[in-house]
Write a protein that holds these residues in place. Sequence first.
Motif, PDB file in Angstrom:
ATOM      1  N   GLY A  31      79.856  61.728  23.962  1.00  0.00           N
ATOM      2  CA  GLY A  31      79.568  61.324  25.334  1.00  0.00           C
ATOM      3  C   GLY A  31      78.082  61.332  25.637  1.00  0.00           C
ATOM      4  N   TYR A  32      77.750  60.815  26.830  1.00  0.00           N
ATOM      5  CA  TYR A  32      76.374  60.871  27.313  1.00  0.00           C
ATOM      6  C   TYR A  32      76.386  61.263  28.787  1.00  0.00           C
ATOM      7  N   ALA A  33      75.303  61.850  29.243  1.00  0.00           N
ATOM      8  CA  ALA A  33      75.190  62.321  30.621  1.00  0.00           C
ATOM      9  C   ALA A  33      74.711  61.192  31.530  1.00  0.00           C
ATOM     10  N   SER A  34      75.258  61.179  32.743  1.00  0.00           N
ATOM     11  CA  SER A  34      74.915  60.123  33.689  1.00  0.00           C
ATOM     12  C   SER A  34      74.934  60.712  35.095  1.00  0.00           C
ATOM     13  N   GLY A  35      73.737  60.821  35.714  1.00  0.00           N
ATOM     14  CA  GLY A  35      73.637  61.561  36.963  1.00  0.00           C
ATOM     15  C   GLY A  35      73.921  60.774  38.222  1.00  0.00           C
ATOM     16  N   LEU A  36      74.167  59.437  38.121  1.00  0.00           N
ATOM     17  CA  LEU A  36      74.261  58.632  39.350  1.00  0.00           C
ATOM     18  C   LEU A  36      73.094  59.037  40.252  1.00  0.00           C
ATOM     19  N   ASP A  37      71.886  59.050  39.686  1.00  0.00           N
ATOM     20  CA  ASP A  37      70.827  59.971  40.061  1.00  0.00           C
ATOM     21  C   ASP A  37      69.673  59.382  40.853  1.00  0.00           C
ATOM     22  N   ILE A  38      69.826  58.198  41.422  1.00  0.00           N
ATOM     23  CA  ILE A  38      68.668  57.545  42.029  1.00  0.00           C
ATOM     24  C   ILE A  38      68.110  58.328  43.208  1.00  0.00           C
ATOM     25  N   ALA A  39      68.943  59.127  43.869  1.00  0.00           N
ATOM     26  CA  ALA A  39      68.494  59.877  45.049  1.00  0.00           C
ATOM     27  C   ALA A  39      68.057  61.296  44.727  1.00  0.00           C
ATOM     28  N   LEU A  40      68.138  61.707  43.465  1.00  0.00           N
ATOM     29  CA  LEU A  40      67.699  63.057  43.098  1.00  0.00           C
ATOM     30  C   LEU A  40      66.179  63.096  42.986  1.00  0.00           C
ATOM     31  N   ASP A  41      65.572  64.170  43.496  1.00  0.00           N
ATOM     32  CA  ASP A  41      64.132  64.305  43.284  1.00  0.00           C
ATOM     33  C   ASP A  41      63.884  64.764  41.851  1.00  0.00           C
ATOM     34  N   ASP A  42      62.633  64.826  41.474  1.00  0.00           N
ATOM     35  CA  ASP A  42      62.299  65.102  40.078  1.00  0.00           C
ATOM     36  C   ASP A  42      62.849  66.448  39.611  1.00  0.00           C
ATOM     37  N   GLU A  43      62.764  67.448  40.458  1.00  0.00           N
ATOM     38  CA  GLU A  43      63.260  68.773  40.087  1.00  0.00           C
ATOM     39  C   GLU A  43      64.778  68.757  39.903  1.00  0.00           C
ATOM     40  N   GLU A  44      65.476  68.089  40.822  1.00  0.00           N
ATOM     41  CA  GLU A  44      66.933  67.989  40.714  1.00  0.00           C
ATOM     42  C   GLU A  44      67.335  67.192  39.485  1.00  0.00           C
ATOM     43  N   LEU A  45      66.573  66.136  39.189  1.00  0.00           N
ATOM     44  CA  LEU A  45      66.849  65.311  38.013  1.00  0.00           C
ATOM     45  C   LEU A  45      66.739  66.141  36.736  1.00  0.00           C
ATOM     46  N   ALA A  46      65.669  66.915  36.632  1.00  0.00           N
ATOM     47  CA  ALA A  46      65.474  67.750  35.450  1.00  0.00           C
ATOM     48  C   ALA A  46      66.584  68.777  35.313  1.00  0.00           C
ATOM     49  N   ALA A  47      67.003  69.375  36.433  1.00  0.00           N
ATOM     50  CA  ALA A  47      68.048  70.398  36.383  1.00  0.00           C
ATOM     51  C   ALA A  47      69.382  69.808  35.968  1.00  0.00           C
ATOM     52  N   PHE A  48      69.689  68.604  36.452  1.00  0.00           N
ATOM     53  CA  PHE A  48      70.962  67.974  36.093  1.00  0.00           C
ATOM     54  C   PHE A  48      71.049  67.749  34.590  1.00  0.00           C
ATOM     55  N   TYR A  49      70.034  67.128  34.006  1.00  0.00           N
ATOM     56  CA  TYR A  49      70.102  66.812  32.576  1.00  0.00           C
ATOM     57  C   TYR A  49      69.912  68.050  31.702  1.00  0.00           C
ATOM     58  N   ALA A  50      69.221  69.061  32.212  1.00  0.00           N
ATOM     59  CA  ALA A  50      69.113  70.313  31.459  1.00  0.00           C
ATOM     60  C   ALA A  50      70.478  70.977  31.326  1.00  0.00           C
TER      61      ALA A  50
ATOM     62  N   ARG B  69      58.386  57.488  35.064  1.00  0.00           N
ATOM     63  CA  ARG B  69      58.234  58.933  35.214  1.00  0.00           C
ATOM     64  C   ARG B  69      59.581  59.644  35.071  1.00  0.00           C
ATOM     65  N   ARG B  70      60.614  59.084  35.660  1.00  0.00           N
ATOM     66  CA  ARG B  70      61.924  59.726  35.670  1.00  0.00           C
ATOM     67  C   ARG B  70      62.601  59.624  34.300  1.00  0.00           C
ATOM     68  N   LEU B  71      62.370  58.535  33.594  1.00  0.00           N
ATOM     69  CA  LEU B  71      62.864  58.465  32.215  1.00  0.00           C
ATOM     70  C   LEU B  71      62.206  59.539  31.355  1.00  0.00           C
ATOM     71  N   GLY B  72      60.952  59.820  31.632  1.00  0.00           N
ATOM     72  CA  GLY B  72      60.268  60.891  30.916  1.00  0.00           C
ATOM     73  C   GLY B  72      60.883  62.247  31.209  1.00  0.00           C
ATOM     74  N   ILE B  73      61.266  62.488  32.459  1.00  0.00           N
ATOM     75  CA  ILE B  73      61.905  63.754  32.832  1.00  0.00           C
ATOM     76  C   ILE B  73      63.252  63.895  32.132  1.00  0.00           C
ATOM     77  N   LEU B  74      64.020  62.807  32.142  1.00  0.00           N
ATOM     78  CA  LEU B  74      65.321  62.813  31.467  1.00  0.00           C
ATOM     79  C   LEU B  74      65.147  63.110  29.980  1.00  0.00           C
ATOM     80  N   GLY B  75      64.217  62.400  29.355  1.00  0.00           N
ATOM     81  CA  GLY B  75      63.994  62.600  27.932  1.00  0.00           C
ATOM     82  C   GLY B  75      63.537  64.005  27.601  1.00  0.00           C
ATOM     83  N   ASP B  76      62.668  64.567  28.438  1.00  0.00           N
ATOM     84  CA  ASP B  76      62.188  65.925  28.197  1.00  0.00           C
ATOM     85  C   ASP B  76      63.342  66.925  28.234  1.00  0.00           C
ATOM     86  N   ALA B  77      64.268  66.744  29.167  1.00  0.00           N
ATOM     87  CA  ALA B  77      65.406  67.663  29.257  1.00  0.00           C
ATOM     88  C   ALA B  77      66.279  67.596  28.015  1.00  0.00           C
TER      89      ALA B  77
END
Length: 383
Positions: free
Chosen positions: A126-145, A168-176
């Motif tokens: 599987g892969y993770a999918s946050g439906l995440d357009i409204a998440l701020d950067d911190e929330e985005l990082a926490a979801f994928y972590a 920027r957000r793809l970078g956050i996702l990738g870092d997690a």
Amino acid sequence: MKITGYRTLTAQQHWRRSIGDVNGHINEAVTEVPIVILETDSGLEGVGIGSHADLGRLFPAIEGEDPRGTAALFDRMLAQVFKSGHAGATYGGIATFDAAIWDLKAKAADEPLWRTLGGRDRFVPGYASGLDIALDDEELAAFYAEFAERGFVAGKLKGGLDLDADLRRLGILGDALRANTSRPGLMFDSNESWQVKQAVRYVSALEEHVDLLWVEEPLRRWDANGHARLSASIRAAVATGENLTGVDQFRPLFDAGAPDIVQAGAIWGVSHLHRLSLAAAARDLPVSPVGYNANPAVAHVMTAVPNHLTTEVQALTFADGVVVDHEFTDGGIVLSDAPGSGIRIDEALIDRHRDGGGWADPAGPHMRPTRAGLRVVLDGVER
């Protein structure tokens, strides 16, 4: 064993975060999860999740029938609505009955659905999918972590309006996800918001910085020639099909060579997903279902087809009252060994936990903006 009746329930998924895409989002989202319980004269009950559309018109096709005749009953439901057609919402009702019928068949055989379908291994990547357009950067990082802690190595970002923000957000996702791999799999979903040349320019700009596995639903779902043109113009694969209803609707896309990855929406049932997967396999195309949380039965199908790529997981929980016997680990889903699809419904819990307006929020992603595909956006702002 004969099918004697059915009853319906509606659970709610409390996402405990905002969900949405380029078309809109719901804050502190609560969405409704339609459930069908199919009854038999033996006392066995089958569970289907997805839609309540046209159940009354469809039920005569399966009433009094043996649920073990899954393929024939699926075709009987299609024939039942021959004149009015099965596309659109009606297909959701067909698919939900179909999922419940397959659940009954596996229970009658006293084996898990993946085994009834012919699967060998109960692990589904599987892969993770946050439906995440409204998440701020911190929330985005926490979801994928949180998904990275379960071994996931791939994730999908929602976007398509602001190139700088998306990079920027793809970078956050990738870092997690780099907790598990030096080269995480990155997907990008623009939810039908572009025209062909908009898509070529936007994806090409992303690809100057990011190696994308795929770009999802870049164009309108029926634009077969456009998808083929886009695929020839970018490195990433083009994934589409989740909103099509029935294998027949994929024919123009197949004929045009449009999809690189064939997708199916979670509510479109076991039989449909199995048939679509084999149609894609005949063309050497991989298949990837979306929305596992909306219908866990789809993962069982993926154990029994030759071309499953990966399955979308949008949360580590399910709707209140929907109890799924599985485990998220090692970057995927470990399915149940219990008879049936591994779904149990707690009707009392569903009643106790109803709260919130559900999917009907007009700001939500089910409403297409009037300017979608017509925006002139240079820096994330339409002027």
